[in-house]
Design a protein around this motif. Structure first.
Motif, PDB file in Angstrom:
ATOM      1  N   VAL A   1       0.854  -1.105  -0.141  1.00  0.00           N
ATOM      2  CA  VAL A   1       0.037  -0.087   0.051  1.00  0.00           C
ATOM      3  C   VAL A   1       0.669   1.282  -0.131  1.00  0.00           C
TER       4      VAL A   1
ATOM      5  N   TYR B   1       1.032   5.557   0.145  1.00  0.00           N
ATOM      6  CA  TYR B   1       0.452   6.722   0.425  1.00  0.00           C
ATOM      7  C   TYR B   1       1.305   7.771  -0.321  1.00  0.00           C
TER       8      TYR B   1
ATOM      9  N   ASP C   1       0.185  14.838  -2.215  1.00  0.00           N
ATOM     10  CA  ASP C   1       0.130  15.779  -3.564  1.00  0.00           C
ATOM     11  C   ASP C   1       0.241  14.618  -4.559  1.00  0.00           C
ATOM     12  N   TYR C   2      -0.562  13.673  -4.858  1.00  0.00           N
ATOM     13  CA  TYR C   2      -0.361  12.747  -5.899  1.00  0.00           C
ATOM     14  C   TYR C   2      -0.768  13.291  -7.184  1.00  0.00           C
ATOM     15  N   ASP C   3       0.098  13.051  -8.173  1.00  0.00           N
ATOM     16  CA  ASP C   3      -0.365  13.641  -9.764  1.00  0.00           C
ATOM     17  C   ASP C   3      -0.473  12.364 -10.508  1.00  0.00           C
ATOM     18  N   HIS C   4      -1.668  11.795 -11.045  1.00  0.00           N
ATOM     19  CA  HIS C   4      -1.497  10.641 -11.424  1.00  0.00           C
ATOM     20  C   HIS C   4      -0.941  10.495 -12.998  1.00  0.00           C
TER      21      HIS C   4
ATOM     22  N   ARG D   1       4.334   9.787 -11.937  1.00  0.00           N
ATOM     23  CA  ARG D   1       4.283   8.695 -11.068  1.00  0.00           C
ATOM     24  C   ARG D   1       5.885   8.226 -10.719  1.00  0.00           C
TER      25      ARG D   1
ATOM     26  N   SER E   1      -2.164  -1.214  -3.608  1.00  0.00           N
ATOM     27  CA  SER E   1      -3.327  -0.027  -3.498  1.00  0.00           C
ATOM     28  C   SER E   1      -2.346   1.234  -3.309  1.00  0.00           C
ATOM     29  N   LEU E   2      -2.947   2.175  -4.006  1.00  0.00           N
ATOM     30  CA  LEU E   2      -2.302   3.349  -4.046  1.00  0.00           C
ATOM     31  C   LEU E   2      -3.204   4.485  -3.377  1.00  0.00           C
ATOM     32  N   VAL E   3      -2.591   5.170  -2.380  1.00  0.00           N
ATOM     33  CA  VAL E   3      -3.515   5.976  -1.656  1.00  0.00           C
ATOM     34  C   VAL E   3      -3.122   7.357  -1.650  1.00  0.00           C
ATOM     35  N   PRO E   4      -3.779   8.268  -2.585  1.00  0.00           N
ATOM     36  CA  PRO E   4      -3.391   9.791  -2.621  1.00  0.00           C
ATOM     37  C   PRO E   4      -3.824  10.372  -1.269  1.00  0.00           C
ATOM     38  N   ILE E   5      -3.068  11.167  -0.919  1.00  0.00           N
ATOM     39  CA  ILE E   5      -3.264  11.462   0.730  1.00  0.00           C
ATOM     40  C   ILE E   5      -3.038  13.041   1.032  1.00  0.00           C
ATOM     41  N   PRO E   6      -3.612  13.823   1.598  1.00  0.00           N
ATOM     42  CA  PRO E   6      -3.194  15.096   1.912  1.00  0.00           C
ATOM     43  C   PRO E   6      -2.012  15.575   2.629  1.00  0.00           C
TER      44      PRO E   6
END
Lengths: 595, 595
Positions: free
Chosen positions: B78, B80, B83-86, B89, B107-112
């Motif tokens: 997993v 986290y 500021d994930y930008d699809h 990567r 699982s990829l979890v973008p997170i603040p």
């Protein structure tokens, strides 16, 4: 044993959606899934949350099935929800439907976004699958379809111990007969349906031995022909369309049929590559075109490949198709619904009753369901077979899954290159039988036999699949090949509407047709353990290179399945014949049984 | 068997980064990691995402190693990402390098944000490690270094069954000899290097028995002395610096050496606490100061503790150091590179060849690698040893890991307080041998023996570690103690630059020195299973209270390791002696073997 749910005293109530703690009941095989989102096999994502949630749960179920696990094995679920609103929880209803009372430990993670901007919901699972102790047997059969069950039956009858390890939750493979919801015995066939009582001696022998009742396929009356321009005409079953839109269309259809039959008969099914000349160098479409067939003739050829293989004439080697027909005696006999033909008789209780009957003749406890095989490992101890619920150690293994599924099993040592090529290059087609149930056989009132043959689709062919004595009246509509695949992109309710409309506007043209009482289908190409039906087919070149490897064993592992039969490939009779052949191979190597 | 990756038919393509489902191949030990972030051992976090990702994966690898697992055991990852930008990567490339073809469920979890504002990336893993069946043996030896291998060899020779369970993927512990990348047999020592052929009879006996070739340490020519102010001088090996910057500096160095030797000789290595008087009440620094040594004398003492223990004089009990020297015959003999000295001979193929040779004398299948021991549990059945790949049940256990590592094993019943104190308070120092490989021994052209002795550092001492006959020419530079630790904070490339520069400006002063052909090092203090080298050392007070517990057994569990030897503590000879002692203890208790 399912996972244990634990509700620690002193923690808040979590029913009905989850529990604070879960545990496997003992040592287990552990399974993890990726986060499942609402994206289909092509990556298409519905743009509303409810549809994404439904699709994500469907995908999760598919992951769980593929792992040989059950929902009750889930220890932990984690949801990620974009723009989560605690006052509006649309995931709860589908969740409860998915869990069916199981309550895994759960975390809900509100999140600003997911891996792709269109994803709104993601769910991942951790599971523990209880494992049986290693079981030692003489023979493991992988797959409880007809070929596997026949192999196991013959092996046990010869005095050897044999376990049948099956991925599905039922026996029968692509024989799958379902009753109407009222349980009144009005069985229809989601898969294989037809046999005959003459040249399909193996399957008919089983039917007789098991005392199963058959009915003759109805061919009384006219076929409805839909031309390439959509025009309708009628002709008596056994005859030919008289006039078609294309000049010479009707003659071309007859001519290509005769040329195909002639080419078929020149092939020796025991040695198709040697006797087939250059036919494996070209596709069936190229061959048919070379025979001077026009657009209508090609439409007719397309009906054959669609209904028989779920493919288009350009997908298959000419040799493959001609040999395939010849394995059933030739094009005409294979396609015939009458005496000696491929579709002459059906079973009152459905063809799955043959599989269930065979399984019932095995020693009690021989068949292990919900156990997909993932590893087949040979060493000096013998062959280890690692399946969903535990492992087996056998002297010999018989693999009965379709050739294209070999690549989903890790073989150690690896499969020889020829078998891998067969697995990777053989194609499984798309055939969806949409079965329209009616209260009475309304088509017969107009002297129609229930057969539609449409050059347009989406229904390529329909047949009357009623069992009058049971009060089961139905038309089975073959949506197959490319038009079938196109049709499959619709949602199920729309698919059904289109089929009903197609039947109304063709067989029902000019009369008031009743609405179906019920509709059933099973898209075998989407089925985890079939991946298509009825039989893998070869593109040009594959047979020339690798046909000889189709039936060859790999060390102590043997291979059966209807596509490995010389006779009636793709039919139940071919499956049974191949199972008998696999059993003979194994029994020869095992020496004296411990009787 | 690695984890099985499953690509369920009907779900979208996931290659090459992940798979939809994974499963252990059978029942397994389950491992979970915390989310690993880009923070180093001191909590320092690089301020760019790429460096954080690289560090997080390195940390994750360390977690996996520590758990006795492999990357192919990973079921689930997993991520986290802040500021994930699809569309961007940056984790994918390091991920693929980390996975080496394995495809865990993901699982990829973008997170603040993450737990600390500076964290931008976090990755956690769930693993399933396949387990062997319980193995029953007379004796389990924990650790396949020299002491453990010697113990196992003696136990097996006495007729008992014995399994050696080793955390690393190799035997040898801190004997680790590596070839140059060209494989031409130019072996250098990342760990233990020196023996002698007189008073180190145990290790030399093994070398002879195994037929291993040795070379004499080069001491021809001058030592380069670097003074506390950086000034350089030369003196012949075996002599003393003549003039040093500090008034009386040279005399003080001589005086403290003589006083230390005298104090050493007063100690009985079989009873240091009784014979050492009050020496365990003070540090070595306090003792040296009390002997009237000035700044230069203390710098000289610091060279000893740095190079011999990786510590500063203020870190160790005076008694510990003096007894440590006495275990090798005294300060002078222990520090000598000549006949009877601690550094007299080296092995042409490296000291690991002793370990490999010993392991080769064990019964086939006795050594189990990649299996860190985490639990040692005694009950009426015997002693259960739980290791990475499975558990063992033994009548007796011999633990050969360094004392400070006892606390990483869960003992049941728990270790007595004295042993726990030894484990917690004994210190492992920092010694990093940076080995500079050259095409020829350029220092010899100026009549230098290759030894630098620097009061400044970072190289405290260097030695010529060439094997002329193999064409292996090298200087081994000891970066040790506090200056070594400071130096270790640099990145490797910078560390190497500093060492090369230090050698150039001291041994190479006034001449054109070639660039090294290659540089090698191993920071044992960062090594999971060494945590420092060569030998744990005691601060004041520890020996007085607990020295007697060092060798005492704990129920059916015995303890060996070079620090438990009376003779040649910290040396390979001490390791072998301790292993022999452990085997004797166990054999005495076991009764008649089944020969």
């Amino acid at each position: 044993m399912p996972a244990i749910t634990i509700d620690p005293h002193g923690l808040f109530e979590t029913r009905p959606t989850f529990s604070h703690v879960t545990s496997s009941a003992g040592p287990a095989r552990f399974v993890a899934t990726s986060g499942q989102v609402g994206a289909d096999v092509n990556g298409v994502v519905p743009n509303n949350l409810d549809d994404q949630i439904a699709l994500a749960f469907a995908n999760l179920q598919r992951c769980i099935d593929a792992a040989g696990a059950s929902v009750t094995d889930i220890l932990k679920l984690v949801y990620y929800i974009v723009d989560y609103d605690h006052k509006n929880r649309p995931h709860v209803k589908p969740l409860l439907a998915f869990l069916k009372g199981h309550r895994p430990a759960t975390s809900l993670v509100p999140i600003p976004k997911l891996a792709k901007p269109e994803f709104l919901f993601e769910v991942e699972a951790y599971l523990a699958v209880p494992q049986r102790e290693l079981e030692k047997v003489d023979v493991v059969v992988v797959g409880a379809g007809l070929s596997g069950l026949k192999a196991a039956y013959d092996v046990q009858r010869a005095g050897y111990s044999c376990a049948v390890v099956e991925a599905r939750d039922r026996v029968g493979g692509k024989t799958w007969s379902v009753d109407q919801s009222d349980g009144a015995g009005r069985t229809v066939e989601l898969g294989a349906a037809w046999i005959n009582d003459t040249n399909q001696s193996e399957i008919f022998g089983l039917v007789q031995a098991l005392g199963l009742e058959t009915v003759v396929q109805n061919t009384d009356g006219n076929i409805v022909q839909q031309d390439i321009n959509g025009d309708l005409s009628h002709f008596l079953y056994g005859g030919q369309p008289q006039a078609l839109a294309e000049p010479n269309g009707a003659q071309d259809v007859l001519a290509i049929r005769e040329k195909t039959e002639e080419a078929c008969q020149a092939i020796d099914i025991r040695d198709p590559v040697r006797t087939g000349g250059d036919l494996d160098k070209i596709t069936l479409e190229e061959w048919a075109t070379s025979q001077g067939g026009g657009k209508t003739a090609l439409a007719s050829v397309a009906i054959w490949t669609r209904v028989m293989l779920g493919l288009e004439p350009r997908d298959v080697s000419a040799l493959f198709f001609l040999d395939y027909c010849k394995s059933g005696g030739g094009l005409v006999q294979t396609r015939s619904d009458q005496k000696n033909g491929g579709q002459y008789r059906r079973l009152v209780k459905g063809t799955q009753s043959i599989s269930i009957g065979l399984a019932g003749l095995l020693k009690s406890g021989s068949v292990h369901l919900n156990s997909p095989v993932r590893i087949i490992q040979q060493n000096i101890d013998g062959v280890y077979v690692t399946a969903g619920k535990g492992s087996y150690l056998a002297k010999r293994v018989i693999v009965s899954v379709p050739t294209p599924l070999y690549k989903d099993i890790a073989f150690q040592p690896p499969l020889p290159a020829a078998k891998l090529e067969l697995s990777q290059q053989n194609k499984l087609g798309y055939i969806n039988k949409v079965i329209l149930r009616y209260g009475y056989p309304w088509w017969r009132q107009k002297n129609l036999c229930g057969m539609l043959q449409s050059f347009k689709g989406p229904v390529a062919v329909s047949r009357d699949t009623s069992v009058d004595g049971s009060g089961q009246f139905s038309l089975t509509c073959f949506c197959a090949g490319e038009p079938g695949l196109e049709h499959s992109k619709l949602q199920q309710s729309d698919r059904f509407k289109v089929v009903v409309e197609h039947i109304k506007s063709t067989i029902g043209a000019g009369m008031v047709t009743p609405e179906p009482l019920g509709i059933e289908e099973w898209e075998w190409s989407k089925d985890l353990w079939a991946q298509g039906c009825p039989c893998p087919a070869s593109p040009p070149g594959l047979m020339t290179q690798f046909e000889s490897a189709l039936r060859s064993s790999h060390g102590k592992v043997h291979f059966v399945g209807t596509e490995t039969s010389y006779e009636w490939k793709g039919y139940m009779d071919g499956a049974v014949r191949s199972g008998a052949r696999g059993a003979r191979e194994v029994i020869q190597t095992l020496g004296n049984p411990k009787l």
